[in-house]
Design a protein around this motif. Structure first.
Motif, PDB file in Angstrom:
ATOM      1  N   MET A   1       0.851  -1.194   0.000  1.00 59.58           N
ATOM      2  CA  MET A   1       0.000   0.000   0.000  1.00 59.58           C
ATOM      3  C   MET A   1       0.887   1.243   0.000  1.00 59.58           C
ATOM      4  SD  MET A   1      -2.922   1.044   2.756  1.00 59.58           S
ATOM      5  CE  MET A   1      -3.837   2.578   2.564  1.00 59.58           C
ATOM      6  N   PRO A   2       0.645   2.220  -0.904  1.00 59.36           N
ATOM      7  CA  PRO A   2       1.497   3.405  -0.942  1.00 59.36           C
ATOM      8  C   PRO A   2       1.368   4.224   0.339  1.00 59.36           C
ATOM      9  CG  PRO A   2      -0.446   3.692  -2.349  1.00 59.36           C
ATOM     10  CD  PRO A   2      -0.418   2.263  -1.923  1.00 59.36           C
ATOM     11  N   THR A   3       2.468   4.821   0.760  1.00 56.41           N
ATOM     12  CA  THR A   3       2.455   5.632   1.976  1.00 56.41           C
ATOM     13  C   THR A   3       2.440   7.107   1.605  1.00 56.41           C
ATOM     14  OG1 THR A   3       4.863   5.627   2.056  1.00 56.41           O
ATOM     15  CG2 THR A   3       3.719   3.901   3.277  1.00 56.41           C
ATOM     16  N   ARG A   4       1.994   7.936   2.531  1.00 59.86           N
ATOM     17  CA  ARG A   4       2.049   9.374   2.326  1.00 59.86           C
ATOM     18  C   ARG A   4       3.495   9.823   2.346  1.00 59.86           C
ATOM     19  NH1 ARG A   4      -2.264   8.476   5.708  1.00 59.86           N
ATOM     20  NH2 ARG A   4      -0.941   8.685   7.527  1.00 59.86           N
ATOM     21  N   LEU A   5       3.726  11.064   1.948  1.00 59.58           N
ATOM     22  CA  LEU A   5       5.073  11.606   1.933  1.00 59.58           C
ATOM     23  C   LEU A   5       5.492  11.881   3.371  1.00 59.58           C
ATOM     24  CD1 LEU A   5       7.481  12.565   0.293  1.00 59.58           C
ATOM     25  CD2 LEU A   5       6.411  14.845   0.196  1.00 59.58           C
ATOM     26  N   LEU A   6       6.213  10.951   3.953  1.00 60.55           N
ATOM     27  CA  LEU A   6       6.645  11.065   5.334  1.00 60.55           C
ATOM     28  C   LEU A   6       8.049  11.640   5.400  1.00 60.55           C
ATOM     29  CD1 LEU A   6       5.484   7.578   6.681  1.00 60.55           C
ATOM     30  CD2 LEU A   6       4.333   9.774   7.009  1.00 60.55           C
ATOM     31  N   ALA A   7       8.343  12.327   6.492  1.00 62.93           N
ATOM     32  CA  ALA A   7       9.703  12.799   6.734  1.00 62.93           C
ATOM     33  C   ALA A   7      10.613  11.598   7.004  1.00 62.93           C
ATOM     34  CB  ALA A   7       9.707  13.745   7.938  1.00 62.93           C
ATOM     35  N   PRO A   8      11.900  11.717   6.760  1.00 61.28           N
ATOM     36  CA  PRO A   8      12.804  10.574   6.995  1.00 61.28           C
ATOM     37  C   PRO A   8      12.847  10.136   8.452  1.00 61.28           C
ATOM     38  CG  PRO A   8      14.040  12.585   6.487  1.00 61.28           C
ATOM     39  CD  PRO A   8      12.612  12.871   6.178  1.00 61.28           C
ATOM     40  N   TYR A   9      12.514  11.051   9.367  1.00 64.01           N
ATOM     41  CA  TYR A   9      12.539  10.719  10.797  1.00 64.01           C
ATOM     42  C   TYR A   9      11.201  10.178  11.299  1.00 64.01           C
ATOM     43  CZ  TYR A   9      10.951  15.570  10.407  1.00 64.01           C
ATOM     44  OH  TYR A   9      10.327  16.723  10.008  1.00 64.01           O
ATOM     45  N   ALA A  10      10.219  10.053  10.404  1.00 64.13           N
ATOM     46  CA  ALA A  10       8.917   9.509  10.788  1.00 64.13           C
ATOM     47  C   ALA A  10       8.949   7.985  10.761  1.00 64.13           C
ATOM     48  CB  ALA A  10       7.833  10.016   9.846  1.00 64.13           C
ATOM     49  N   CYS A  11       7.977   7.380  11.437  1.00 60.60           N
ATOM     50  CA  CYS A  11       7.826   5.927  11.381  1.00 60.60           C
ATOM     51  C   CYS A  11       7.095   5.550  10.098  1.00 60.60           C
ATOM     52  CB  CYS A  11       7.045   5.418  12.589  1.00 60.60           C
ATOM     53  SG  CYS A  11       7.979   5.414  14.123  1.00 60.60           S
ATOM     54  N   ASP A  12       7.735   4.788   9.270  1.00 65.62           N
ATOM     55  CA  ASP A  12       7.154   4.344   7.997  1.00 65.62           C
ATOM     56  C   ASP A  12       6.522   2.970   8.224  1.00 65.62           C
ATOM     57  OD1 ASP A  12       6.615   3.354   5.458  1.00 65.62           O
ATOM     58  OD2 ASP A  12       8.432   4.202   4.584  1.00 65.62           O
ATOM     59  N   PRO A  13       5.217   2.810   7.971  1.00 67.24           N
ATOM     60  CA  PRO A  13       4.585   1.515   8.228  1.00 67.24           C
ATOM     61  C   PRO A  13       5.160   0.381   7.389  1.00 67.24           C
ATOM     62  CG  PRO A  13       3.090   2.985   7.042  1.00 67.24           C
ATOM     63  CD  PRO A  13       4.251   3.816   7.481  1.00 67.24           C
ATOM     64  N   THR A  14       5.761   0.706   6.254  1.00 66.90           N
ATOM     65  CA  THR A  14       6.357  -0.348   5.426  1.00 66.90           C
ATOM     66  C   THR A  14       7.684  -0.830   6.020  1.00 66.90           C
ATOM     67  OG1 THR A  14       7.573   1.187   3.994  1.00 66.90           O
ATOM     68  CG2 THR A  14       5.312   0.643   3.365  1.00 66.90           C
ATOM     69  N   ARG A  15       8.205  -0.093   7.007  1.00 67.21           N
ATOM     70  CA  ARG A  15       9.463  -0.481   7.651  1.00 67.21           C
ATOM     71  C   ARG A  15       9.266  -0.760   9.136  1.00 67.21           C
ATOM     72  NH1 ARG A  15      13.563   4.027   4.924  1.00 67.21           N
ATOM     73  NH2 ARG A  15      13.236   3.380   2.754  1.00 67.21           N
ATOM     74  N   SER A  16       8.060  -1.094   9.506  1.00 69.99           N
ATOM     75  CA  SER A  16       7.772  -1.398  10.904  1.00 69.99           C
ATOM     76  C   SER A  16       8.644  -2.545  11.402  1.00 69.99           C
ATOM     77  CB  SER A  16       6.292  -1.779  11.056  1.00 69.99           C
ATOM     78  OG  SER A  16       6.042  -2.332  12.328  1.00 69.99           O
ATOM     79  N   ARG A  17       8.941  -2.520  12.689  1.00 71.41           N
ATOM     80  CA  ARG A  17       9.674  -3.638  13.299  1.00 71.41           C
ATOM     81  C   ARG A  17       8.779  -4.851  13.495  1.00 71.41           C
ATOM     82  NH1 ARG A  17      13.444  -1.555  18.185  1.00 71.41           N
ATOM     83  NH2 ARG A  17      13.241  -3.785  18.640  1.00 71.41           N
ATOM     84  N   GLY A  18       7.511  -4.717  13.121  1.00 69.77           N
ATOM     85  CA  GLY A  18       6.646  -5.880  13.037  1.00 69.77           C
ATOM     86  C   GLY A  18       5.870  -6.195  14.296  1.00 69.77           C
ATOM     87  N   ARG A  19       5.170  -7.335  14.225  1.00 69.97           N
ATOM     88  CA  ARG A  19       4.314  -7.811  15.304  1.00 69.97           C
ATOM     89  C   ARG A  19       4.970  -8.995  15.995  1.00 69.97           C
ATOM     90  NH1 ARG A  19      -0.498  -5.314  14.054  1.00 69.97           N
ATOM     91  NH2 ARG A  19      -0.583  -4.520  11.911  1.00 69.97           N
ATOM     92  N   ARG A  20       4.560  -9.266  17.189  1.00 67.56           N
ATOM     93  CA  ARG A  20       5.153 -10.389  17.912  1.00 67.56           C
ATOM     94  C   ARG A  20       4.789 -11.722  17.266  1.00 67.56           C
ATOM     95  NH1 ARG A  20       4.341 -10.047  24.183  1.00 67.56           N
ATOM     96  NH2 ARG A  20       2.156  -9.928  23.602  1.00 67.56           N
ATOM     97  N   VAL A  21       3.586 -11.814  16.704  1.00 67.84           N
ATOM     98  CA  VAL A  21       3.185 -12.988  15.934  1.00 67.84           C
ATOM     99  C   VAL A  21       3.018 -12.531  14.485  1.00 67.84           C
ATOM    100  CG1 VAL A  21       1.426 -14.770  15.594  1.00 67.84           C
ATOM    101  CG2 VAL A  21       2.005 -14.001  17.918  1.00 67.84           C
ATOM    102  N   PHE A  22       3.716 -13.174  13.562  1.00 68.60           N
ATOM    103  CA  PHE A  22       3.692 -12.733  12.162  1.00 68.60           C
ATOM    104  C   PHE A  22       2.283 -12.819  11.582  1.00 68.60           C
ATOM    105  CE2 PHE A  22       3.618 -13.734   7.647  1.00 68.60           C
ATOM    106  CZ  PHE A  22       4.233 -12.601   7.143  1.00 68.60           C
ATOM    107  N   GLU A  23       1.916 -11.776  10.831  1.00 67.03           N
ATOM    108  CA  GLU A  23       0.683 -11.771  10.058  1.00 67.03           C
ATOM    109  C   GLU A  23       0.984 -11.186   8.688  1.00 67.03           C
ATOM    110  OE1 GLU A  23      -3.054 -10.530  12.108  1.00 67.03           O
ATOM    111  OE2 GLU A  23      -1.663  -9.876  13.673  1.00 67.03           O
TER     112      GLU A  23
END
Length: 381
Positions: free
Chosen positions: A1-23
């Motif tokens: 899913m495309p992300t909005r134009l985020l600043a480099p210091y913002a949390c990018d959902p495509t680079r999340s550290r993830g969930r404890r149980v993979f989905e």
């Protein structure tokens, strides 16, 4: 899913550290949108509508509750976050979840449960909010809790005693407890929610305090932060009074604080120039008021503490609320069968007091009052 134009210091959902149980990713929503939606549909979120801010639920239908407070924090956070190019969905998720672990009867409830749990690890409402989303919510067949992203969980855990951080780190190395041990900061989205919480508190407690009759607008005129925007409102609308004057004063005060945060944080970010989220975590706090606004906000908080939170009427209600929760904890600890079976079947037999705290913390104000009456026959409210 495309992300909005985020600043480099913002949390990018495509680079999340993830969930404890993979989905697997959702096809139409970002990871943080998915977290927000899970929070909104949770049982704990619905209960916030009947949990106290300052005035108990039975004292009036127009006073703030934990639910309306959380919505106001989310609104302020998103408004500021958009200007700073942060992830608004993560901000909203953190804001909506930050009070999920709060007890009935506001901070009085937290203090009582902490006292009751002294010999069993204590009680922190921030840690309880994390416990709600990690364990206590029961909606999914594959895992306990809501299985939220690391970034959302990190933001929910605003404060944490060292002993609790050590326990979290032992259970989840490098997880949400690590920053408290390393002296690091959370994401900017989390920092923003923390400050938006303060801004919302101050504004709506002024409103509720005057509406209740415990504060007078004349008292507030002595507080510089309020006085400035009260005079602005009267200059723009001569003769304005009553509810409209109060609302216009608060509106202008909120706007000024929002713009101040945007400007002060923008300057801090320009000076620190964090390249990414990890650089934010290694830096000092970057989401901030200007020094002048910080001083003005702190003075307002002191005033509210002295004249509203410690008002004799609020204190009298607090004492009754404390008795309700002390009695409930004592009864459940002595006779756990008085609690629903689900709390017993999932409880660690060696730590039944924690099950008692979980059950009581999840109560609404009015359910706690009804349950106290059922078990003791007393009507304290």
């Amino acid at each position: 899913m495309p992300t909005r134009l985020l600043a480099p210091y913002a949390c990018d959902p495509t680079r999340s550290r993830g969930r404890r149980v993979f989905e697997a990713p959702a096809p139409t929503r970002s990871e943080f949108q998915r977290d927000r939606d899970r929070i909104i549909h949770s049982t704990a979120f619905r209960r916030l509508v009947y949990k106290t801010q300052v005035f108990l639920n039975h004292e009036g239908d127009l006073f703030r509750t934990r639910l309306t407070h959380s919505l106001e924090v989310a609104q302020l956070g998103r408004s500021i976050g958009r200007s700073l190019r942060l992830d608004e969905d993560l901000i909203e998720a953190i804001a909506l979840a930050h009070d999920l672990g709060h007890t009935p009867f506001g901070h009085a409830g937290q203090d009582v449960l902490d006292e009751c749990m002294k010999a069993h690890g204590g009680f922190e409402h921030n840690l309880q909010s994390l416990r709600v989303v990690d364990k206590l919510e029961q909606r999914y067949p594959a895992f306990d809790g809501l299985n939220l992203c690391f970034e959302t969980r990190e933001g929910i855990l605003k404060h944490c005693a060292r002993r609790n951080a050590l326990a979290l780190e032992a259970a989840e190395p490098g997880g949400v407890g690590a920053r408290f041990l390393l002296g690091q900061q959370p994401s900017l989205e989390a920092q923003l929610c923390n400050l938006a919480d303060e801004v919302a508190y101050n504004a709506h407690d002024i409103d509720d305090g005057v509406r209740s009759g415990l504060l007078a607008l004349e008292q507030l005129e002595a507080i510089p932060l309020v006085q400035t925007y009260l005079r602005e409102a009267l200059a723009a609308y001569p003769g304005l009074k009553g509810k409209r004057l109060l609302a216009e004063t608060i509106r202008r005060m909120l706007s000024a604080q929002v713009y101040d945060i945007i400007d002060a944080t923008g300057a801090a970010l320009a000076a620190a120039a964090p390249a990414d989220v990890q650089a934010v975590r290694a830096a000092g706090p970057l989401l901030r008021f200007s020094p002048a606004m910080r001083a003005a906000s702190t003075e307002l908080k002191r005033f509210l503490f002295a004249h509203l939170y410690r008002h004799s009427q609020v204190q009298a209600t607090r004492l009754r609320a404390e008795q309700v929760l002390r009695d409930l904890f004592r009864i459940y600890a002595a006779d756990p069968q008085q609690m629903p079976a689900e709390y017993l079947q999932d409880a660690d037999p060696a730590d039944l007091p924690r099950a008692c705290a979980d059950y009581i913390a999840g109560m609404t104000d009015r359910f706690a009052i009804r349950e106290h009456h059922r078990l003791t026959g007393q009507s304290l409210f």
